[in-house]
Enzyme design. Structure first.
Site, mmCIF file in Angstrom:
data_model
loop_
_atom_site.group_PDB
_atom_site.id
_atom_site.type_symbol
_atom_site.label_atom_id
_atom_site.label_comp_id
_atom_site.label_asym_id
_atom_site.label_seq_id
_atom_site.Cartn_x
_atom_site.Cartn_y
_atom_site.Cartn_z
ATOM 1 N N LYS A 13 31.784 -37.696 51.580
ATOM 2 C CA LYS A 13 31.114 -38.811 52.272
ATOM 3 C C LYS A 13 31.188 -38.636 53.798
ATOM 4 O O LYS A 13 30.184 -38.757 54.487
ATOM 5 C CB LYS A 13 31.757 -40.152 51.880
ATOM 6 C CG LYS A 13 31.779 -40.412 50.380
ATOM 7 C CD LYS A 13 32.435 -41.730 50.041
ATOM 8 C CE LYS A 13 33.889 -41.869 50.448
ATOM 9 N NZ LYS A 13 34.819 -41.015 49.656
ATOM 10 N N ARG A 88 34.312 -50.848 48.169
ATOM 11 C CA ARG A 88 35.151 -50.089 47.246
ATOM 12 C C ARG A 88 35.579 -50.922 46.060
ATOM 13 O O ARG A 88 36.246 -50.413 45.158
ATOM 14 C CB ARG A 88 36.406 -49.685 47.999
ATOM 15 C CG ARG A 88 36.609 -48.193 48.129
ATOM 16 C CD ARG A 88 37.832 -48.062 48.996
ATOM 17 N NE ARG A 88 38.409 -46.781 48.941
ATOM 18 C CZ ARG A 88 38.188 -45.836 49.862
ATOM 19 N NH1 ARG A 88 37.359 -46.034 50.835
ATOM 20 N NH2 ARG A 88 38.823 -44.699 49.771
ATOM 21 N N ARG A 123 41.692 -29.636 53.654
ATOM 22 C CA ARG A 123 40.986 -30.469 54.648
ATOM 23 C C ARG A 123 41.757 -30.543 55.962
ATOM 24 O O ARG A 123 42.982 -30.666 55.989
ATOM 25 C CB ARG A 123 40.783 -31.880 54.106
ATOM 26 C CG ARG A 123 40.229 -32.810 55.189
ATOM 27 C CD ARG A 123 39.574 -34.033 54.653
ATOM 28 N NE ARG A 123 40.484 -34.901 53.938
ATOM 29 C CZ ARG A 123 40.096 -36.053 53.386
ATOM 30 N NH1 ARG A 123 38.840 -36.428 53.462
ATOM 31 N NH2 ARG A 123 40.961 -36.786 52.742
ATOM 32 N N ARG A 156 45.629 -35.079 56.993
ATOM 33 C CA ARG A 156 45.812 -36.511 56.744
ATOM 34 C C ARG A 156 47.066 -36.770 55.912
ATOM 35 O O ARG A 156 47.370 -36.033 54.989
ATOM 36 C CB ARG A 156 44.574 -37.078 56.033
ATOM 37 C CG ARG A 156 43.631 -37.755 56.998
ATOM 38 C CD ARG A 156 42.336 -38.139 56.371
ATOM 39 N NE ARG A 156 42.450 -38.965 55.175
ATOM 40 C CZ ARG A 156 41.415 -39.484 54.553
ATOM 41 N NH1 ARG A 156 40.187 -39.287 55.018
ATOM 42 N NH2 ARG A 156 41.563 -40.210 53.463
ATOM 43 N N ARG A 167 44.918 -41.678 44.392
ATOM 44 C CA ARG A 167 43.667 -42.227 44.953
ATOM 45 C C ARG A 167 42.505 -42.037 43.990
ATOM 46 O O ARG A 167 41.637 -42.897 43.873
ATOM 47 C CB ARG A 167 43.356 -41.555 46.296
ATOM 48 C CG ARG A 167 44.301 -42.002 47.400
ATOM 49 C CD ARG A 167 44.324 -41.036 48.570
ATOM 50 N NE ARG A 167 43.047 -40.908 49.223
ATOM 51 C CZ ARG A 167 42.698 -39.862 49.955
ATOM 52 N NH1 ARG A 167 43.529 -38.856 50.140
ATOM 53 N NH2 ARG A 167 41.515 -39.820 50.516
HETATM 54 P P1 AP5 Z 1 35.235 -35.420 53.178
HETATM 55 O O1 AP5 Z 1 33.859 -35.389 53.721
HETATM 56 O O2 AP5 Z 1 36.356 -35.706 54.118
HETATM 57 O O3 AP5 Z 1 35.314 -36.405 51.917
HETATM 58 P P2 AP5 Z 1 35.315 -37.983 51.853
HETATM 59 O O4 AP5 Z 1 34.459 -38.350 50.711
HETATM 60 O O5 AP5 Z 1 35.013 -38.581 53.187
HETATM 61 O O6 AP5 Z 1 36.860 -38.180 51.456
HETATM 62 P P3 AP5 Z 1 37.948 -39.207 51.959
HETATM 63 O O7 AP5 Z 1 39.276 -38.694 51.468
HETATM 64 O O8 AP5 Z 1 37.817 -39.492 53.418
HETATM 65 O O9 AP5 Z 1 37.569 -40.445 51.139
HETATM 66 P P4 AP5 Z 1 38.407 -41.671 50.839
HETATM 67 O O10 AP5 Z 1 37.324 -42.537 50.370
HETATM 68 O O11 AP5 Z 1 39.545 -41.563 49.921
HETATM 69 O O12 AP5 Z 1 39.179 -41.957 52.207
HETATM 70 P P5 AP5 Z 1 38.992 -43.097 53.268
HETATM 71 O O13 AP5 Z 1 39.279 -42.525 54.579
HETATM 72 O O14 AP5 Z 1 37.711 -43.808 53.023
HETATM 73 O O15 AP5 Z 1 35.485 -34.010 52.438
HETATM 74 C C1 AP5 Z 1 36.736 -33.676 51.853
HETATM 75 C C2 AP5 Z 1 37.017 -32.181 52.066
HETATM 76 O O16 AP5 Z 1 36.056 -31.410 51.342
HETATM 77 C C3 AP5 Z 1 36.890 -31.708 53.530
HETATM 78 O O17 AP5 Z 1 37.832 -30.707 53.746
HETATM 79 C C4 AP5 Z 1 35.467 -31.146 53.620
HETATM 80 O O18 AP5 Z 1 35.324 -30.155 54.611
HETATM 81 C C5 AP5 Z 1 35.279 -30.585 52.211
HETATM 82 N N1 AP5 Z 1 33.894 -30.671 51.746
HETATM 83 C C6 AP5 Z 1 33.019 -31.695 51.929
HETATM 84 N N2 AP5 Z 1 31.843 -31.440 51.314
HETATM 85 C C7 AP5 Z 1 32.004 -30.214 50.719
HETATM 86 C C8 AP5 Z 1 31.131 -29.395 49.930
HETATM 87 N N3 AP5 Z 1 29.877 -29.803 49.626
HETATM 88 N N4 AP5 Z 1 31.613 -28.222 49.472
HETATM 89 C C9 AP5 Z 1 32.893 -27.814 49.773
HETATM 90 N N5 AP5 Z 1 33.748 -28.534 50.522
HETATM 91 C C10 AP5 Z 1 33.305 -29.729 50.993
HETATM 92 O O19 AP5 Z 1 40.150 -44.104 52.832
HETATM 93 C C11 AP5 Z 1 41.511 -43.818 53.013
HETATM 94 C C12 AP5 Z 1 42.349 -45.010 52.575
HETATM 95 O O20 AP5 Z 1 42.040 -46.156 53.387
HETATM 96 C C13 AP5 Z 1 42.150 -45.498 51.138
HETATM 97 O O21 AP5 Z 1 42.943 -44.784 50.222
HETATM 98 C C14 AP5 Z 1 42.569 -46.979 51.247
HETATM 99 O O22 AP5 Z 1 43.964 -47.128 51.260
HETATM 100 C C15 AP5 Z 1 42.041 -47.369 52.628
HETATM 101 N N6 AP5 Z 1 40.661 -47.896 52.585
HETATM 102 C C16 AP5 Z 1 39.556 -47.353 53.170
HETATM 103 N N7 AP5 Z 1 38.468 -48.082 52.915
HETATM 104 C C17 AP5 Z 1 38.877 -49.132 52.146
HETATM 105 C C18 AP5 Z 1 38.202 -50.213 51.521
HETATM 106 N N8 AP5 Z 1 36.875 -50.381 51.647
HETATM 107 N N9 AP5 Z 1 38.932 -51.096 50.770
HETATM 108 C C19 AP5 Z 1 40.274 -50.945 50.636
HETATM 109 N N10 AP5 Z 1 40.976 -49.931 51.192
HETATM 110 C C20 AP5 Z 1 40.289 -49.016 51.936
HETATM 111 ZN ZN ZN Z 2 36.127 -39.729 54.546
#
Ligand code: AP5
Ligand code: ZN
Length: 214
Positions: A13, A88, A123, A156, A167
């Protein structure tokens, strides 16, 4: 254009949000990035969120809904935005709907759990901009350094394998319900829903996205 990027942790994402931001000139609203910034600044929100995030659990709906409402009311969101990591839960999605926020596209990134665990282990992120790299699949020009600012990349806190698996469990239990929720909204003509194969290389996922949104 208002877009929701829906998908498991590590589905890509944030990576595609960076691409779409530059393509369409709309801001990325990543609740994860906002929470990590709050932790770094030591704000009350950050203090409340830290333990929950490190444990791979979700921060409370009330806190998150307030955060997003405030953010989308800002001027730079007038022409649209990309929601990355929000909503989410069903209450978060309902809060958007009740607030009259109409979403043009919901894009679901589909990536199997095992691929995700492998991705997260490589990552590296640039916290200030939200730019995301992978040591093999999307490496920076210089190892450990952000391409645009020259600043250091970091790992991270929640990318340890055990936390990633936690997660993913939370995603399947609480967030995947939104697939049905938004498919249903699309059937009623309230939004457009697209399912995307997120296992393809980064550039090919970007190309698929562009085709869907144009
Ligand atoms: P990346 O693009 O970073 O993936 P992502 O989908 O953004 O993953 P996140 O881990 O950021 O998602 P998340 O939803 O768990 O975390 P968030 O920060 O929202 O890609 C991942 C890796 O793969 C990278 O190394 C990239 O280079 C590689 N990659 C990407 N595309 C690729 C491809 N096509 N091929 C190969 N490699 C590829 O949330 C973190 C925490 O915050 C949560 O756990 C929760 O505690 C809290 N939180 C956030 N939002 C909320 C909410 N709305 N409600 C409640 N708690 C929340
Ligand atoms: Zn992300």
């Amino acid at each position: 254009m208002r877009i929701i990027l829906l998908g498991a942790p590590g589905a890509g994402k944030g990576t595609q949000a960076q691409f779409l931001m530059s393509k369409f000139g709309i801001p990325q609203i990543s609740t994860g990035d906002m929470l990590r910034a709050a932790i770094k600044e030591g704000t009350p929100l950050g203090v409340a969120a830290k333990q929950v995030m490190d444990a791979g659990q979700l921060v409370s709906d009330d806190l998150i809904i307030g955060l997003v409402k405030e953010r989308i009311a800002k001027e730079d969101c007038a022409n649209g935005f990309l929601l990355d990591g929000f909503p989410r839960t069903i209450p978060q999605a309902d809060a958007m709907k009740d607030n009259g926020v109409v979403v043009d596209f919901v894009i679901e990134f589909d990536v199997p759990d095992d691929v995700i665990v492998e991705r997260m282990s490589g990552r590296r992120v640039h916290p200030a901009s939200g730019r995301v790299y992978h040591i093999s699949y999307n490496p920076p020009k210089v190892a450990g350094i952000d391409d645009l600012t020259g600043e250091e990349l970091v790992i991270r806190e929640d990318d340890k394998e055990q936390t990633v698996r936690k997660r993913l469990g939370v995603y399947h239990e609480q967030t995947e319900l939104l697939v049905g929720y938004y498919r249903n909204q699309a059937e009623q003509g309230l939004t457009k829903y697209h399912h995307l194969d997120g296992t393809q290389p980064v550039d090919s996922v970007s190309a698929q996205l562009l085709a869907l949104l144009s």
